[in-house]
Design a protein around this motif. Structure first.
Motif, mmCIF file in Angstrom:
data_model
loop_
_atom_site.group_PDB
_atom_site.id
_atom_site.type_symbol
_atom_site.label_atom_id
_atom_site.label_comp_id
_atom_site.label_asym_id
_atom_site.label_seq_id
_atom_site.Cartn_x
_atom_site.Cartn_y
_atom_site.Cartn_z
ATOM 1 N N MET A 1 0.829 -1.201 0.000
ATOM 2 C CA MET A 1 0.000 0.000 0.000
ATOM 3 C C MET A 1 0.866 1.254 0.000
ATOM 4 O O MET A 1 0.600 2.210 -0.738
ATOM 5 N N THR A 2 1.909 1.250 0.831
ATOM 6 C CA THR A 2 2.827 2.389 0.890
ATOM 7 C C THR A 2 3.489 2.614 -0.454
ATOM 8 O O THR A 2 3.564 3.744 -0.965
ATOM 9 N N ALA B 1 -3.696 -3.867 -2.962
ATOM 10 C CA ALA B 1 -2.959 -3.974 -1.704
ATOM 11 C C ALA B 1 -3.880 -3.757 -0.510
ATOM 12 O O ALA B 1 -3.716 -4.391 0.540
ATOM 13 N N THR B 2 -4.844 -2.860 -0.655
ATOM 14 C CA THR B 2 -5.809 -2.623 0.427
ATOM 15 C C THR B 2 -6.633 -3.878 0.702
ATOM 16 O O THR B 2 -6.860 -4.253 1.862
ATOM 17 N N LEU B 3 -7.069 -4.544 -0.343
ATOM 18 C CA LEU B 3 -7.807 -5.797 -0.172
ATOM 19 C C LEU B 3 -6.930 -6.863 0.471
ATOM 20 O O LEU B 3 -7.389 -7.638 1.321
ATOM 21 N N ALA B 4 -5.641 -6.899 0.092
ATOM 22 C CA ALA B 4 -4.717 -7.877 0.686
ATOM 23 C C ALA B 4 -4.535 -7.625 2.170
ATOM 24 O O ALA B 4 -4.429 -8.560 2.969
ATOM 25 N N ALA B 5 -4.497 -6.348 2.581
ATOM 26 C CA ALA B 5 -4.335 -6.020 3.998
ATOM 27 C C ALA B 5 -5.547 -6.444 4.821
ATOM 28 O O ALA B 5 -5.431 -6.748 6.009
ATOM 29 N N ARG B 6 -6.714 -6.471 4.204
ATOM 30 C CA ARG B 6 -7.939 -6.848 4.905
ATOM 31 C C ARG B 6 -8.149 -8.350 4.929
ATOM 32 O O ARG B 6 -8.958 -8.858 5.707
ATOM 33 N N ARG B 7 -7.422 -9.093 4.094
ATOM 34 C CA ARG B 7 -7.658 -10.522 3.944
ATOM 35 C C ARG B 7 -7.205 -11.282 5.181
ATOM 36 O O ARG B 7 -6.107 -11.089 5.691
ATOM 37 N N GLY C 1 -3.554 -3.350 -12.513
ATOM 38 C CA GLY C 1 -2.747 -3.073 -11.332
ATOM 39 C C GLY C 1 -3.190 -3.885 -10.129
ATOM 40 O O GLY C 1 -2.361 -4.384 -9.362
ATOM 41 N N ALA C 2 -4.506 -4.027 -9.949
ATOM 42 C CA ALA C 2 -5.014 -4.829 -8.832
ATOM 43 C C ALA C 2 -4.575 -6.279 -8.956
ATOM 44 O O ALA C 2 -4.214 -6.936 -7.965
ATOM 45 N N ALA C 3 -4.580 -6.801 -10.186
ATOM 46 C CA ALA C 3 -4.180 -8.197 -10.397
ATOM 47 C C ALA C 3 -2.696 -8.405 -10.138
ATOM 48 O O ALA C 3 -2.292 -9.387 -9.513
ATOM 49 N N VAL C 4 -1.860 -7.473 -10.590
ATOM 50 C CA VAL C 4 -0.416 -7.670 -10.436
ATOM 51 C C VAL C 4 0.000 -7.557 -8.972
ATOM 52 O O VAL C 4 0.922 -8.257 -8.526
ATOM 53 N N ILE C 5 -0.666 -6.701 -8.192
ATOM 54 C CA ILE C 5 -0.286 -6.581 -6.776
ATOM 55 C C ILE C 5 -0.789 -7.782 -5.985
ATOM 56 O O ILE C 5 -0.152 -8.226 -5.022
ATOM 57 N N THR C 6 -1.925 -8.353 -6.385
ATOM 58 C CA THR C 6 -2.389 -9.593 -5.763
ATOM 59 C C THR C 6 -1.383 -10.707 -6.015
ATOM 60 O O THR C 6 -1.056 -11.496 -5.108
ATOM 61 N N PHE C 7 -0.885 -10.773 -7.234
ATOM 62 C CA PHE C 7 0.133 -11.752 -7.599
ATOM 63 C C PHE C 7 1.387 -11.591 -6.733
ATOM 64 O O PHE C 7 1.880 -12.557 -6.145
ATOM 65 N N SER C 8 1.904 -10.376 -6.617
ATOM 66 C CA SER C 8 3.177 -10.178 -5.919
ATOM 67 C C SER C 8 3.054 -10.315 -4.405
ATOM 68 O O SER C 8 3.944 -10.881 -3.758
#
Length: 413
Positions: free
Chosen positions: A145-146, A269-275, A315-322
């Protein structure tokens, strides 16, 4: 969602990173635009700069990981941050005085790449020392996110400043931004860090490679990361060329496209932080496939604004991947091996750029700027599909997390 910010040392790190990464993204935009100016819009020149900047990763990332396993990561990071600030200072002064040449940019890109190659695996393996295993997934997501918040702010500021005062002062702003992260590192309480176990032997690079080879899920993750990062994550090259050569845009247009991509990655990244659920191999491979498809769609969009809009889901897909890859790798290795495994991870993530960027830059020059996105997307999607097919056919495997460790267990399909 922000649980890792409850740790003082991590708050200091994250606060410094917000400022420093804004400056870093400003420099990336300014450097790409300076290279296009000095080379007359040559895509191969941009690819060469990227190759020089990321090329040292192929040689230094694994030794740097071994270094991280044996020595104080905080002190190493202090040294690398100062070194990167010096590179930005030299480039900024040279460009501001009107003395910058393409050769100078090449040399400074290589120097910056060498320092960054040491910094990256140390920085990635330092996260768990600040927050511990419990908060690591959240810290990884907040780091993303940062990074992507800076990716939104930095290019937007850079696009405006380049048009107003040129690229040189932008490099100098980046020099000042390094002060924030250096102060944060100096203010940390070393006693609060959760130190990783020291390797029993010499902590060699060879032992890190052997460790990865002995864990099939790491081989799958790292192989996929290498392919997707080398050919799919080519947005700085592709967007710069599309802005200038396809849409006849300015630095502001390039900054806008970079910002739209960052909006998507920030959302992911925001969705990943909430997961709350654990990272799973099938989610990782699905993200690789979806990202590849979306990158192809971006490359096919006929107008500037349609490209900008489609960069958000890409962008959402690539950050989910990484982020999924990072969580799987960090939580599935012994603490005494984490630095070396992260060195291999960074090699896979960045080490293919010296091959991929010049090749894609050349293809963009021959077949047009869209070709780099189309080729990268197809390769990424195929990589995800092939890995899924191989795993389903050979072992019917999936990753599960048990007390912070990922193991592979046979399950039905």
């Amino acid at each position: 969602m922000f649980s890792s910010l409850g740790v003082r040392n991590y708050r200091l790190w994250a606060g410094g990173q917000v400022v420093s990464l804004v400056g870093t993204w400003m420099q990336r935009i300014a450097q790409d635009w300076l290279v296009l100016h000095l080379s007359g819009g040559n895509g191969l020149a941009v690819g060469i700069v990227m190759a020089l900047q990321f090329g040292p990763t192929a040689v230094l990332s694994m030794p740097a990981g071994a270094l991280a396993d044996r020595y104080d990561k905080r002190k190493i990071l202090l040294g690398t941050q100062v070194g990167m600030a010096v590179c930005a200072l030299v480039l900024g002064v040279s460009d501001t005085l009107g003395m910058a040449t393409l050769g100078q940019v090449y040399v400074l890109s290589f120097a910056l790449g060498a320092i960054s190659a040491i910094d990256a695996p140390v920085r990635q393996s330092f996260a768990i020392e600040m927050v511990g295993p419990e908060h690591l997934p959240n810290a990884v997501a907040l780091n993303s996110m940062t990074f992507n918040l800076a990716r939104i702010i930095g290019p937007a500021i850079a696009g405006v400043l380049i048009n107003l005062i040129g690229t040189g002062p932008v490099f100098l702003v980046n020099v000042v931004s390094f002060v924030a992260v250096i102060i944060g590192l100096l203010m940390m309480r070393p006693g609060d860090l959760i130190r990783s176990d020291k390797p029993a032997g010499r902590g060699s690079v060879r032992s890190g490679i052997a460790y990865v080879r002995g864990h099939p899920h790491l081989v799958v993750v790292l192989s996929t990361v290498f392919v997707v990062a080398t050919f799919g994550m080519n947005f700085p090259l592709s967007l710069a060329l599309m802005t200038r050569n396809t849409f006849a845009g300015s630095a502001g247009g390039y900054g806008l496209l970079s910002t739209m991509l960052a909006v998507g990655t920030l959302a992911g990244a925001t969705l990943a932080a909430r997961r709350r659920s654990p990272a799973r191999l099938r989610h990782f491979l699905a993200a690789a496939t979806v990202f590849g498809v979306l990158e192809v769609v971006v490359g096919l969009m006929p107008t500037f604004w349609l490209v900008a809009i489609m960069l958000i889901p890409a962008g959402a897909a690539v950050i989910t991947f990484s982020t999924t890859a990072m969580n799987i790798v960090q939580l599935s290795v012994d603490s005494s091996m984490r630095g070396r495994v992260m060195g291999i991870y960074m090699l896979c993530f960045l080490g293919g750029t010296p091959v991929g960027s010049p090749l894609l830059g050349w293809l963009a020059g021959v077949y047009g700027p869209r070709s780099s996105l189309l080729i990268g997307g197809v390769v990424s999607a195929v990589a995800g599909i092939v890995c899924v097919a191989l795993l389903m056919r050979a072992h019917h495997l999936r990753p599960t997390i048990d007390h912070g460790r990922i193991g592979l267990h046979k399950v039905g399909v």
